[in-house]
Scaffold this motif. Structure first.
Motif, PDB file in Angstrom:
ATOM      1  N   ASP A   1      48.736  27.502 116.807  1.00 28.43           N
ATOM      2  CA  ASP A   1      49.623  27.015 115.754  1.00 28.43           C
ATOM      3  C   ASP A   1      49.242  25.624 115.285  1.00 28.43           C
ATOM      4  N   LEU A   2      48.865  24.775 116.253  1.00 31.44           N
ATOM      5  CA  LEU A   2      48.604  23.381 115.900  1.00 31.44           C
ATOM      6  C   LEU A   2      47.345  23.267 115.048  1.00 31.44           C
TER       7      LEU A   2
ATOM      8  N   ALA B   1      48.549  24.212 111.649  1.00 28.09           N
ATOM      9  CA  ALA B   1      49.400  23.166 111.070  1.00 28.09           C
ATOM     10  C   ALA B   1      48.531  22.011 110.574  1.00 28.09           C
TER      11      ALA B   1
ATOM     12  N   LEU C   1      47.953  20.680 106.787  1.00 30.34           N
ATOM     13  CA  LEU C   1      48.261  19.286 106.440  1.00 30.34           C
ATOM     14  C   LEU C   1      46.988  18.507 106.105  1.00 30.34           C
ATOM     15  N   TYR C   2      46.051  19.169 105.487  1.00 27.20           N
ATOM     16  CA  TYR C   2      44.865  18.541 104.864  1.00 27.20           C
ATOM     17  C   TYR C   2      43.855  17.957 105.843  1.00 27.20           C
TER      18      TYR C   2
ATOM     19  N   TYR D   1      38.900  15.465 111.923  1.00 24.35           N
ATOM     20  CA  TYR D   1      40.175  14.746 112.036  1.00 24.35           C
ATOM     21  C   TYR D   1      41.095  15.468 113.020  1.00 24.35           C
TER      22      TYR D   1
ATOM     23  N   ARG E   1      42.472  13.700 116.336  1.00 23.71           N
ATOM     24  CA  ARG E   1      43.880  13.325 116.309  1.00 23.71           C
ATOM     25  C   ARG E   1      44.780  14.301 117.072  1.00 23.71           C
TER      26      ARG E   1
ATOM     27  N   LEU F   1      45.417  16.197 123.152  1.00 27.43           N
ATOM     28  CA  LEU F   1      46.178  17.206 123.880  1.00 27.43           C
ATOM     29  C   LEU F   1      45.368  17.839 125.010  1.00 27.43           C
TER      30      LEU F   1
ATOM     31  N   PHE G   1      56.106  26.262 109.592  1.00 28.97           N
ATOM     32  CA  PHE G   1      55.766  27.380 110.457  1.00 28.97           C
ATOM     33  C   PHE G   1      56.978  27.877 111.231  1.00 28.97           C
TER      34      PHE G   1
ATOM     35  N   SER H   1      57.171  28.635 114.308  1.00 25.34           N
ATOM     36  CA  SER H   1      57.301  27.904 115.578  1.00 25.34           C
ATOM     37  C   SER H   1      57.439  26.401 115.334  1.00 25.34           C
TER      38      SER H   1
ATOM     39  N   ALA I   1      55.408  24.275 114.930  1.00 24.97           N
ATOM     40  CA  ALA I   1      54.073  23.712 115.188  1.00 24.97           C
ATOM     41  C   ALA I   1      54.034  22.203 115.045  1.00 24.97           C
ATOM     42  N   LEU I   2      55.032  21.532 115.591  1.00 27.84           N
ATOM     43  CA  LEU I   2      55.003  20.060 115.591  1.00 27.84           C
ATOM     44  C   LEU I   2      53.966  19.600 116.608  1.00 27.84           C
ATOM     45  N   PHE I   3      53.316  18.470 116.320  1.00 24.84           N
ATOM     46  CA  PHE I   3      52.318  17.954 117.261  1.00 24.84           C
ATOM     47  C   PHE I   3      53.052  17.309 118.426  1.00 24.84           C
ATOM     48  N   PRO I   4      52.936  17.881 119.635  1.00 25.44           N
ATOM     49  CA  PRO I   4      53.800  17.451 120.736  1.00 25.44           C
ATOM     50  C   PRO I   4      53.558  16.022 121.205  1.00 25.44           C
ATOM     51  N   HIS I   5      52.357  15.497 120.923  1.00 20.74           N
ATOM     52  CA  HIS I   5      52.040  14.162 121.421  1.00 20.74           C
ATOM     53  C   HIS I   5      52.336  13.076 120.392  1.00 20.74           C
ATOM     54  N   LEU I   6      52.801  13.486 119.203  1.00 17.82           N
ATOM     55  CA  LEU I   6      53.075  12.500 118.158  1.00 17.82           C
ATOM     56  C   LEU I   6      54.580  12.392 117.935  1.00 17.82           C
TER      57      LEU I   6
ATOM     58  N   GLU J   1      55.110   9.987 113.200  1.00 20.40           N
ATOM     59  CA  GLU J   1      53.689  10.314 113.064  1.00 20.40           C
ATOM     60  C   GLU J   1      53.464  11.768 112.667  1.00 20.40           C
TER      61      GLU J   1
ATOM     62  N   PHE K   1      51.427  12.841 109.245  1.00 16.32           N
ATOM     63  CA  PHE K   1      50.127  13.465 109.538  1.00 16.32           C
ATOM     64  C   PHE K   1      49.353  13.872 108.282  1.00 16.32           C
ATOM     65  N   GLY K   2      50.028  14.576 107.377  1.00 15.09           N
ATOM     66  CA  GLY K   2      49.345  15.074 106.182  1.00 15.09           C
ATOM     67  C   GLY K   2      48.944  13.955 105.221  1.00 15.09           C
TER      68      GLY K   2
ATOM     69  N   ARG L   1      48.159  10.686 106.374  1.00 17.56           N
ATOM     70  CA  ARG L   1      47.074   9.961 107.030  1.00 17.56           C
ATOM     71  C   ARG L   1      45.770  10.758 107.003  1.00 17.56           C
ATOM     72  N   SER L   2      45.870  12.089 107.124  1.00 19.96           N
ATOM     73  CA  SER L   2      44.641  12.875 107.143  1.00 19.96           C
ATOM     74  C   SER L   2      43.935  12.799 105.790  1.00 19.96           C
TER      75      SER L   2
ATOM     76  N   ARG M   1      57.780  17.069 107.223  1.00 18.03           N
ATOM     77  CA  ARG M   1      56.337  16.927 107.360  1.00 18.03           C
ATOM     78  C   ARG M   1      55.616  17.641 106.218  1.00 18.03           C
ATOM     79  N   ALA M   2      56.169  18.769 105.780  1.00 15.62           N
ATOM     80  CA  ALA M   2      55.561  19.502 104.677  1.00 15.62           C
ATOM     81  C   ALA M   2      55.913  18.852 103.333  1.00 15.62           C
TER      82      ALA M   2
END
Lengths: 262, 351
Positions: A165-166, A169, A173-174, A179, A183, A188, B91, B93, B95-100, B104, B108-109, B111-112, B156-157
């Protein structure tokens, strides 16, 4: 709740004692003032002091450390890449099964078989380059070959638990792949990578068989030194050295386990 | 100060053109075409395995179609990878980034894409604000409740100002009460921002509550599409009638002026195209009478009655007619009365 038969508990304790008593005996003897025999003659840390003054031992310790650090670094990078490729590349179901087996095989292959194979391989390679004369480089290559599988397996189990999933995602998110790796993926995976590296480091530190077959005259490591000395008779210095190596190994394994569990 | 205010102008028509997708032997999508208008809340509704999620993933760029095109504002997106499409996804689930942190995650979208730090901050603050997440900015995803995680995924979206926002069953992990609340918020948010939303769901209540238009899907093709009331009031097929709410289906033969069914003759609003087929009537459209109605009347007996508080539901004999009526007066099992099936409430289904 079932009441556990006391016999089971007793057997378990006896088994554990069986596993740890020899190590404990050596640790105790390393503090014994007696030079020969098993008689207790008073406490001393002399053997440890002497150990640190023995140039041959210090040289072996240096070799062991260089070997472990370099081979672990190489194996960690390669093992991590291997894990990512095995887990994320869209393999067919059939080839994935085969690749899984290929990854497990080095773990269960007897060291002696791998060692002999390495001797043969290096022998053939010596025809091309003198780099493959027995020495630290051949030892590093030898250690890397058995460490990779352990790193890859540890990292892969972490990757599996992350799911895909990540990845999606991040793409949504581009993020481009590099990256995403910097990141998301590496941060992880870090606990898995560190755990795999520690396991690899421990294995290298303790390895005798592969080292014995690939070592050259100037690349003695601690396990090889202990083996050579024991043939001349076990001295308290060896006890002290063994105790130190055992302690280092225990610490690394504990650290590795803590990281894997996170 | 809204960063996405101009979305009304940039959000454009999305065309799905004859999209085919196969997974090995199985056909997930068998040539689906759709036209989604700018600023529309569009829902892909259907049972699991109907291909709705696959279609969403193809629009997002996470899956490539075997045939067909995805065109946004006249621009062909089909071959474009997900990270180059002006489309964002919430999503299932999350799908959040667990470490951020929440902050952040939302950034994410931005900064990327190496957006200027000041702009990142402005947009994240805006995202936190419209979804009431200011208090949670520093938290990690595992410190949030399900509803909060969902809002983070949405923020986030949204901060990317996508031309189309895709939502993949975003409410399936929420409990029923919260879900109803979130549906209203989602609808309000979409209208406030004027963005195009495409929602995937298997929940027909949810689809009806939020959508401008619904596309009902069934095993890889489009069954019917239209506004919620069109689809509910005028289902074209038996599947559509039964998937959206409850329906009574009556089978019969076409006769001059109506339909010959097991219990008599019914007057229909229109002449069916078939010789033998089905008509549908919603339970709440069946009228109960004490005396025989002038047309489409049926003598019935209450077989089972269930009191539901705001209404009561009953099954009538003969032909197992399901009805829904006000809670008073209470129907008794065994009670005999007349049921009227008004012609304008009968929907002729395609065969």
């Amino acid at each position: 709740m079932h009441r556990l038969n006391p016999l089971v508990r007793t057997v378990a304790l006896v088994t554990l004692a069986f596993l740890y008593l020899p190590m404990l005996a050596i640790a105790i003897l390393s503090f014994n003032r007696t030079r020969y025999g098993l008689q207790w003659n008073g406490f001393t840390t002399d053997w440890y002091t002497r150990l640190l003054q023995n140039a041959e031992i210090l040289e072996a310790a240096r070799n062991t450390l260089v070997l472990a650090v370099v081979s672990t670094l190489v194996a960690t990078v390669l093992g991590t890449l291997l894990a990512i490729a095995l887990e994320r590349y869209p393999w067919g179901r059939r080839s994935r099964g085969w690749l899984d087996n290929l990854l497990y095989l080095p773990v269960v292959t007897p060291d002696i078989i791998l060692a002999v194979a390495l001797v043969v391989a290096f022998g053939a390679l010596r025809a091309i380059s003198t780099l493959f004369e027995p020495g630290l480089l051949t030892m590093i290559l030898g250690h890397v070959t058995f460490q990779i599988a352990f790193v890859a397996l540890t990292v892969r189990s972490r990757l599996k638990s992350l799911g895909r999933d990540l990845d999606e995602a991040a793409r949504d998110l581009y993020a481009d792949y590099s990256y995403f790796v910097r990141r998301v993926l590496l941060p992880l995976l870090a606990p898995g990578i560190v755990a795999g590296a520690m396991l690899a480091f421990t294995l290298s530190l303790d390895d005798f068989v592969i080292s014995f077959f690939t070592a050259g005259p100037t690349s003695q490591t601690l396990p090889l030194f202990i083996y050579a000395s024991v043939r001349r008779g076990v001295t308290p210095e060896i006890h002290a050295l063994s105790t130190l190596i055992f302690l280092a190994t225990v610490l690394l394994v504990l650290a590795s386990e803590r990281l894997t569990r996170r | 100060m809204t960063v996405v205010a101009d979305a009304k102008q940039v959000g454009g028509t999305l065309s799905v053109e004859r999209v085919v997708k196969r997974f090995g032997e199985a056909t997930a999508l068998g040539g689906v075409s759709l036209e989604i208008k700018a600023g529309e809340f569009f829902t892909l509704l259907g049972p699991s395995g109907c291909g709705k999620t696959t279609l969403l993933r193809i629009i997002a760029g996470l899956e490539l179609p075997d045939q067909g095109r995805i065109v946004l504002l006249g621009k062909d997106l089909t071959g474009l990878p997900a990270n180059q499409r002006p489309v964002n996804t919430v999503f299932q689930s999350y799908a959040l980034f667990p470490h951020l942190s929440v902050y952040e995650n939302i950034a994410f979208g931005l900064r990327s894409r190496r957006m200027a730090p000041a702009e990142v901050e402005r947009r994240v603050k805006y995202g936190l604000e419209i979804l009431q997440l200011e208090k949670f900015a520093a938290r990690l995803p595992h410190q949030l409740s399900g509803g909060q995680k969902q809002r983070v995924a949405l923020a986030r979206a949204l901060v990317n100002e996508p031309q189309v926002l895709l939502l993949d069953e975003p409410m399936s992990a929420l409990d029923a009460k919260l879900r109803a609340e979130v549906q209203i918020q989602l609808r309000r948010l979409q209208q406030q921002l004027g963005l195009t939303f495409i929602l995937v769901t298997h929940d027909q209540d949810e689809a009806m509550a939020v959508s401008d238009r619904i596309a009902l899907m069934r095993v890889g093709h489009l069954e019917q599409s239209g506004t919620p009331d069109e689809v509910y009031e005028h289902p074209r097929t038996r599947f559509a009638a039964e998937f959206l709410g409850a329906a009574n289906l009556l089978r019969g033969k076409r006769v001059p002026g109506g339909l010959e069914v097991s219990f008599g003759r019914l007057i229909l609003p229109q002449t069916p195209a078939w010789e033998e087929g089905s008509v549908a009537i919603r339970p709440e459209r069946v009228q109960l009478r004490d005396t025989e109605p002038r047309q489409n009347g049926l003598r019935v007996r209450v077989r089972e009655a269930v009191y539901r508080g705001a209404y009561q539901e009953a099954w009538l004999e003969p032909c197992d007619l399901r009805i829904r009526t006000g809670p008073h007066p209470a129907l008794r099992v065994g009670q005999e009365l007349w049921a009227e099936l008004p012609p304008q409430a009968l929907v002729v289904l395609e065969e």
